[in-house]
Write an enzyme that holds these catalytic residues in place. Structure first.
Site, mmCIF file in Angstrom:
data_model
loop_
_atom_site.group_PDB
_atom_site.id
_atom_site.type_symbol
_atom_site.label_atom_id
_atom_site.label_comp_id
_atom_site.label_asym_id
_atom_site.label_seq_id
_atom_site.Cartn_x
_atom_site.Cartn_y
_atom_site.Cartn_z
ATOM 1 N N ASP A 119 -15.959 9.222 8.239
ATOM 2 C CA ASP A 119 -14.832 8.303 8.083
ATOM 3 C C ASP A 119 -13.565 9.129 8.296
ATOM 4 O O ASP A 119 -13.578 10.356 8.190
ATOM 5 C CB ASP A 119 -14.828 7.657 6.679
ATOM 6 C CG ASP A 119 -14.017 6.367 6.625
ATOM 7 O OD1 ASP A 119 -14.622 5.279 6.635
ATOM 8 O OD2 ASP A 119 -12.768 6.449 6.590
ATOM 9 N N ARG A 161 0.817 -1.226 0.000
ATOM 10 C CA ARG A 161 0.000 0.000 0.000
ATOM 11 C C ARG A 161 0.850 1.275 0.000
ATOM 12 O O ARG A 161 0.511 2.249 -0.660
ATOM 13 C CB ARG A 161 -0.940 0.002 1.208
ATOM 14 C CG ARG A 161 -2.030 -1.033 1.040
ATOM 15 C CD ARG A 161 -3.020 -0.936 2.146
ATOM 16 N NE ARG A 161 -4.043 -1.957 1.980
ATOM 17 C CZ ARG A 161 -5.054 -2.113 2.784
ATOM 18 N NH1 ARG A 161 -5.202 -1.314 3.825
ATOM 19 N NH2 ARG A 161 -5.951 -3.055 2.582
HETATM 20 C C1 LIG Z 1 -13.814 -1.996 6.130
HETATM 21 S S1 LIG Z 1 -14.419 -0.359 6.082
HETATM 22 C C2 LIG Z 1 -16.067 -0.589 6.713
HETATM 23 C C3 LIG Z 1 -17.108 0.151 5.894
HETATM 24 C C4 LIG Z 1 -18.562 -0.090 6.316
HETATM 25 N N1 LIG Z 1 -18.784 0.315 7.680
HETATM 26 C C5 LIG Z 1 -18.950 -1.518 6.101
HETATM 27 O O1 LIG Z 1 -19.092 -2.267 7.086
HETATM 28 O O2 LIG Z 1 -19.108 -1.936 4.947
HETATM 29 C C6 LIG Z 1 -13.588 0.385 7.503
HETATM 30 C C7 LIG Z 1 -13.549 1.908 7.453
HETATM 31 O O3 LIG Z 1 -13.121 2.387 8.729
HETATM 32 C C8 LIG Z 1 -12.369 3.566 8.514
HETATM 33 N N2 LIG Z 1 -11.540 3.856 9.698
HETATM 34 C C9 LIG Z 1 -10.416 3.221 10.109
HETATM 35 N N3 LIG Z 1 -9.929 3.794 11.223
HETATM 36 C C10 LIG Z 1 -10.767 4.797 11.533
HETATM 37 C C11 LIG Z 1 -10.797 5.781 12.573
HETATM 38 N N4 LIG Z 1 -9.857 5.823 13.525
HETATM 39 N N5 LIG Z 1 -11.797 6.695 12.566
HETATM 40 C C12 LIG Z 1 -12.760 6.667 11.600
HETATM 41 N N6 LIG Z 1 -12.781 5.773 10.591
HETATM 42 C C13 LIG Z 1 -11.798 4.853 10.564
HETATM 43 C C14 LIG Z 1 -11.577 3.270 7.258
HETATM 44 O O4 LIG Z 1 -11.131 4.445 6.618
HETATM 45 C C15 LIG Z 1 -12.569 2.454 6.427
HETATM 46 O O5 LIG Z 1 -13.240 3.252 5.473
#
Ligand SMILES: C[S@@+](CC[C@H](N)C(=O)[O-])C[C@H]1O[C@@H](n2cnc3c(N)ncnc32)[C@H](O)[C@@H]1O
Length: 278
Positions: A136, A32
Site C-alpha cells: 500500500d 481530513r
Molecule cells: C479503499 S482501500 C481498498 C482496500 C482493499 N483492497 C479492499 O478492497 O478492501 C484503497 C487503498 O488504496 C491505497 N492507495 C491509494 N492510492 C494508492 C497508490 N497510488 N498506490 C498504492 N496504494 C494506493 C490507499 O492507501 C488505500 O489503503
C-alpha cells in the site's frame, strides 16, 4: 481553504498518488487535512500548503491523510469462494509448487489475511512455496496491517473454522496467528512509481483503488499488472470497477475477475503450463 489551496492540494495528490480529487470532495479534503493542521498547530491551509512545499517529510503525512482505507475481512466474498472452489484445485495439481499472490492496495491488511486464511489449508505444507506480497502507499495502514491486531467486531461473520485455526483472542482484541502472519510480506509501494518485483504473480488483487484514478492512470497500472501476471494468472478488481475501455489484454471470467487474454503468445505459455502439470 481558498481555491488556490484546494488547487494545490488537488494537483499534488494527483502527482504523488494518482488520486483524483474533484471539487465535490473539497469538504472531505478539508476535514481530513484539518486534523493534520491541528497536530502541527497551523492556523490556515495556506500555511499548511507552504509546509508541504518546504518540508519533503510532510508529504507522507499529506498522502496518508488523503487516502481512503475502508476495507474488511472477506470483503466481496465471491472472490474468496472462487479462489477456494475453482482456483485451489487447479493450483494443487501444479508440479512447481510455487505460488505468488499480490494484494496491491492492502490497506490495514484484512484483504491479504483473508487470502492467507483461504489458501493456508491447502498450501501451507513444507512442499509448497507460497508467498503473499501485500503493499500500500499509506505507511499508517501498513503499520497496522503488519501487527495483525484487530477489533472483535471486525471479525463478525468470519467463518468459525478460520477463527478456530488462525485467530487468537487477546486483551486488546484479536490477533492473527503467527502461522498466517508469516505467509504475508508487507511493503510500502506506490502503484504510480517503480515496482521492484520481477517475478510473475499467479494472482493479483487490486480492489477498490482504481476508482480513485482517472482512465489514463488505470490503463497504465493495468498494463503493468499484465506484464507481471503469469499467463494463467488472475486479476481481481473491486465491485464497482471494470477493465472495459481500460485494457483489451484481459477477459472477464466472473464477477470482476479477469485473466490475460489468450493470444498466440499466451498459447505457447499455456502449452508450457499444461506440461508443468502432473
Ligand atoms: C479503499 S482501500 C481498498 C482496500 C482493499 N483492497 C479492499 O478492497 O478492501 C484503497 C487503498 O488504496 C491505497 N492507495 C491509494 N492510492 C494508492 C497508490 N497510488 N498506490 C498504492 N496504494 C494506493 C490507499 O492507501 C488505500 O489503503
Amino acid at each position: 481553504m481558498t481555491q488556490a489551496d484546494f488547487d494545490f492540494i488537488q494537483s499534488l495528490a494527483y502527482e504523488e498518488t494518482g488520486i483524483v480529487l474533484p471539487a465535490r470532495k473539497k469538504h472531505m479534503v478539508y476535514s481530513r487535512l484539518s486534523r493534520r493542521l491541528r497536530q502541527l498547530g497551523l492556523k490556515s491551509f495556506s500555511q499548511y500548503c507552504q509546509r508541504v512545499k518546504s518540508e519533503p517529510s510532510e508529504l507522507m503525512n499529506f498522502v496518508n491523510a488523503l487516502t481512503t482505507n475502508l476495507t474488511a475481512f472477506f470483503r466481496e466474498e465471491h472472490h474468496f469462494d472462487y479462489l477456494e472452489k475453482q482456483v485451489t484445485p487447479l493450483w494443487r495439481r501444479r508440479r512447481d509448487k510455487r505460488l505468488r499472490v499480490w494484494s496491491s492496495a492492502c490497506s490495514t491488511g484484512e484483504e491479504p489475511y483473508s487470502i492467507a486464511m483461504t489458501l493456508a489449508d491447502h498450501f501451507a505444507g513444507a512442499e509448497w512455496d507460497l508467498k503473499i506480497l501485500a503493499t500500500d502507499l499509506d505507511t499508517n495502514v501498513l503499520n497496522k496491517a503488519s501487527k495483525g491486531c484487530y477489533s472483535e467486531e471486525s471479525i463478525t461473520g468470519l467463518p468459525q473454522r478460520y477463527r478456530d485455526k488462525y485467530i487468537k483472542t487477546t486483551e486488546s482484541g484479536i490477533q492473527m496467528k503467527q502461522s498466517i502472519q508469516k505467509m504475508i510480506h508487507f511493503k510500502q509501494l506506490n502503484l504510480l512509481q517503480h515496482w521492484p518485483m520481477t517475478g510473475q504473480f499467479d494472482l493479483i488483487f487490486c480492489r477498490n483503488v482504481l476508482i480513485y484514478f482517472d482512465n489514463e492512470t488505470k490503463a497504465k497500472i493495468i498494463a503493468r499488472f499484465r506484464q507481471l501476471l503469469a499467463p494463467d494468472g488472475l486479476l481481481f478488481i473491486g465491485h464497482s470497477e471494470t477493465l472495459t475501455n481500460i485494457s483489451d489484454e484481459f477477459e472477464l471470467i466472473g464477477q470482476t475477475m479477469y485473466q490475460p487474454l489468450r493470444g498466440n503468445h499466451n498459447k505457447l505459455h499455456t502449452e508450457r503450463n499444461k506440461a508443468a502439470l502432473c
